[in-house]
Design a protein around this motif. Structure first.
Motif, mmCIF file in Angstrom:
data_model
loop_
_atom_site.group_PDB
_atom_site.id
_atom_site.type_symbol
_atom_site.label_atom_id
_atom_site.label_comp_id
_atom_site.label_asym_id
_atom_site.label_seq_id
_atom_site.Cartn_x
_atom_site.Cartn_y
_atom_site.Cartn_z
ATOM 1 N N VAL A 9 130.833 47.654 81.343
ATOM 2 C CA VAL A 9 130.038 46.547 81.858
ATOM 3 C C VAL A 9 128.563 46.924 81.787
ATOM 4 C CG1 VAL A 9 129.495 45.248 83.954
ATOM 5 C CG2 VAL A 9 131.881 45.716 83.352
ATOM 6 N N GLY A 10 127.731 45.990 81.339
ATOM 7 C CA GLY A 10 126.294 46.229 81.260
ATOM 8 C C GLY A 10 125.683 45.447 80.116
ATOM 9 N N LEU A 11 124.529 45.884 79.667
ATOM 10 C CA LEU A 11 123.851 45.214 78.560
ATOM 11 C C LEU A 11 124.424 45.686 77.232
ATOM 12 C CD1 LEU A 11 120.152 45.309 79.778
ATOM 13 C CD2 LEU A 11 121.728 43.371 79.814
ATOM 14 N N ALA A 12 124.471 44.761 76.277
ATOM 15 C CA ALA A 12 124.975 45.072 74.941
ATOM 16 C C ALA A 12 124.234 44.194 73.931
ATOM 17 C CB ALA A 12 126.480 44.815 74.867
ATOM 18 N N ARG A 13 124.328 44.592 72.687
ATOM 19 C CA ARG A 13 123.835 43.743 71.604
ATOM 20 C C ARG A 13 124.665 44.011 70.364
ATOM 21 N NH1 ARG A 13 117.902 46.100 70.010
ATOM 22 N NH2 ARG A 13 118.558 48.137 69.300
ATOM 23 N N LEU A 14 124.623 43.056 69.440
ATOM 24 C CA LEU A 14 125.369 43.161 68.195
ATOM 25 C C LEU A 14 124.390 43.322 67.038
ATOM 26 C CD1 LEU A 14 127.867 40.266 68.879
ATOM 27 C CD2 LEU A 14 128.422 42.704 68.827
ATOM 28 N N VAL A 15 124.796 44.093 66.030
ATOM 29 C CA VAL A 15 124.017 44.242 64.803
ATOM 30 C C VAL A 15 124.936 43.915 63.640
ATOM 31 C CG1 VAL A 15 122.694 45.808 63.329
ATOM 32 C CG2 VAL A 15 122.569 46.053 65.814
ATOM 33 N N LEU A 16 124.520 42.952 62.819
ATOM 34 C CA LEU A 16 125.261 42.589 61.606
ATOM 35 C C LEU A 16 124.599 43.276 60.432
ATOM 36 C CD1 LEU A 16 125.632 38.744 62.144
ATOM 37 C CD2 LEU A 16 127.276 40.526 62.680
ATOM 38 N N ASP A 17 125.375 43.995 59.653
ATOM 39 C CA ASP A 17 124.846 44.741 58.519
ATOM 40 C C ASP A 17 125.607 44.308 57.273
ATOM 41 O OD1 ASP A 17 123.369 46.484 57.041
ATOM 42 O OD2 ASP A 17 124.119 48.295 58.031
ATOM 43 N N ARG A 18 124.987 43.418 56.503
ATOM 44 C CA ARG A 18 125.607 42.907 55.279
ATOM 45 C C ARG A 18 124.976 43.586 54.076
ATOM 46 N NH1 ARG A 18 125.243 36.517 56.228
ATOM 47 N NH2 ARG A 18 123.040 37.035 56.206
ATOM 48 N N GLU A 19 125.815 43.990 53.157
ATOM 49 C CA GLU A 19 125.360 44.692 51.955
ATOM 50 C C GLU A 19 124.289 43.866 51.244
ATOM 51 O OE1 GLU A 19 125.252 48.091 50.042
ATOM 52 O OE2 GLU A 19 126.807 47.695 51.529
ATOM 53 N N GLY A 20 123.137 44.506 50.985
ATOM 54 C CA GLY A 20 122.066 43.854 50.245
ATOM 55 C C GLY A 20 121.126 43.019 51.094
ATOM 56 N N ASP A 21 121.450 42.785 52.381
ATOM 57 C CA ASP A 21 120.594 41.984 53.264
ATOM 58 C C ASP A 21 119.986 42.875 54.345
ATOM 59 O OD1 ASP A 21 121.191 39.639 51.924
ATOM 60 O OD2 ASP A 21 122.734 39.016 53.352
ATOM 61 N N GLN A 22 118.896 42.399 54.892
ATOM 62 C CA GLN A 22 118.300 43.093 56.029
ATOM 63 C C GLN A 22 119.230 42.899 57.234
ATOM 64 O OE1 GLN A 22 114.306 41.790 56.713
ATOM 65 N NE2 GLN A 22 113.826 43.491 58.078
ATOM 66 N N PRO A 23 119.471 43.939 58.022
ATOM 67 C CA PRO A 23 120.355 43.787 59.186
ATOM 68 C C PRO A 23 119.828 42.719 60.146
ATOM 69 C CG PRO A 23 119.761 46.088 58.856
ATOM 70 C CD PRO A 23 118.922 45.283 57.924
ATOM 71 N N MET A 24 120.741 42.087 60.872
ATOM 72 C CA MET A 24 120.395 41.121 61.905
ATOM 73 C C MET A 24 120.936 41.644 63.225
ATOM 74 S SD MET A 24 121.134 37.397 60.236
ATOM 75 C CE MET A 24 122.630 37.813 59.389
ATOM 76 N N ARG A 25 120.163 41.475 64.300
ATOM 77 C CA ARG A 25 120.650 41.910 65.603
ATOM 78 C C ARG A 25 120.408 40.811 66.624
ATOM 79 N NH1 ARG A 25 116.111 44.006 68.678
ATOM 80 N NH2 ARG A 25 114.443 44.480 67.259
ATOM 81 N N THR A 26 121.272 40.809 67.629
ATOM 82 C CA THR A 26 121.106 39.869 68.727
ATOM 83 C C THR A 26 120.184 40.494 69.762
ATOM 84 O OG1 THR A 26 122.949 40.725 70.039
ATOM 85 C CG2 THR A 26 123.473 39.038 68.387
ATOM 86 N N PRO A 27 119.601 39.673 70.602
ATOM 87 C CA PRO A 27 118.921 40.252 71.763
ATOM 88 C C PRO A 27 119.975 40.882 72.685
ATOM 89 C CG PRO A 27 118.529 37.868 71.619
ATOM 90 C CD PRO A 27 119.491 38.235 70.561
#
Length: 162
Positions: free
Chosen positions: A139-157
């Motif tokens: 339990v606590g703060l979390a975030r997600l990071v999407l890492d797609r080949e060839g693209d800049q990673p995306m992350r959630t707040p």
């Protein structure tokens, strides 16, 4: 402190003692607020190259499952045509984080890794037809990071995994 995998091999009496000492230390000599702030700021720089997704929805509900109270909430993030829909369900000291990555209203079908970051750990898996599930998340703060080949990673707040 809980008796999870990080305490394998410790005697239950030792775990109880460590838990009591931790509670005493939190009262007698708590971590200063400025140290916590600096720690959060330093951790925020991790994956600073990632594009930041926007929070577009956060709705919660408390439910009863077999007499036990559980809390669940839905969180949705977007960046361009990519969206991440996440359900966070709490059960006891842990939460389950499940979700789907959508690209233009279809589950993401390409090769993509998703990482769940907390202040203590990072867990990574490959999307399965756009879907992911992380079990026994503290339990606590979390975030997600999407890492797609060839693209800049995306992350959630950071979001509340409670």
């Amino acid at each position: 402190m809980s008796s999870d995998d990080t305490h394998v091999g410790l005697h239950p009496d030792d775990l109880d003692l460590l838990e009591r000492l931790g509670r005493i230390a939190a009262v007698v000599d708590p971590v200063p607020d400025e140290v916590l702030e600096l720690g959060r700021a330093a951790f925020e720089l991790h994956r600073a190259d990632a594009l930041l997704m926007s929070l577009v929805a956060d709705a919660g509900a408390a439910v009863r499952d077999n007499g036990a109270a559980t809390a669940s909430h839905l969180v949705v993030f977007e960046l361009g045509e990519t969206s991440v829909e996440v359900e966070v369900a709490r059960r006891g000291e842990f939460v389950r984080v499940i979700g789907v990555v959508m690209a233009a209203d279809q589950p993401y079908a390409g090769e993509c890794r998703v990482s769940l970051e907390t202040s203590a750990s990072t867990t990574t898996q490959t999307l399965d037809d756009g879907r992911f599930a992380f079990e026994r998340v503290p339990v606590g703060l979390a975030r997600l990071v999407l890492d797609r080949e060839g693209d800049q990673p995306m992350r959630t707040p950071w979001f509340d995994a409670r």
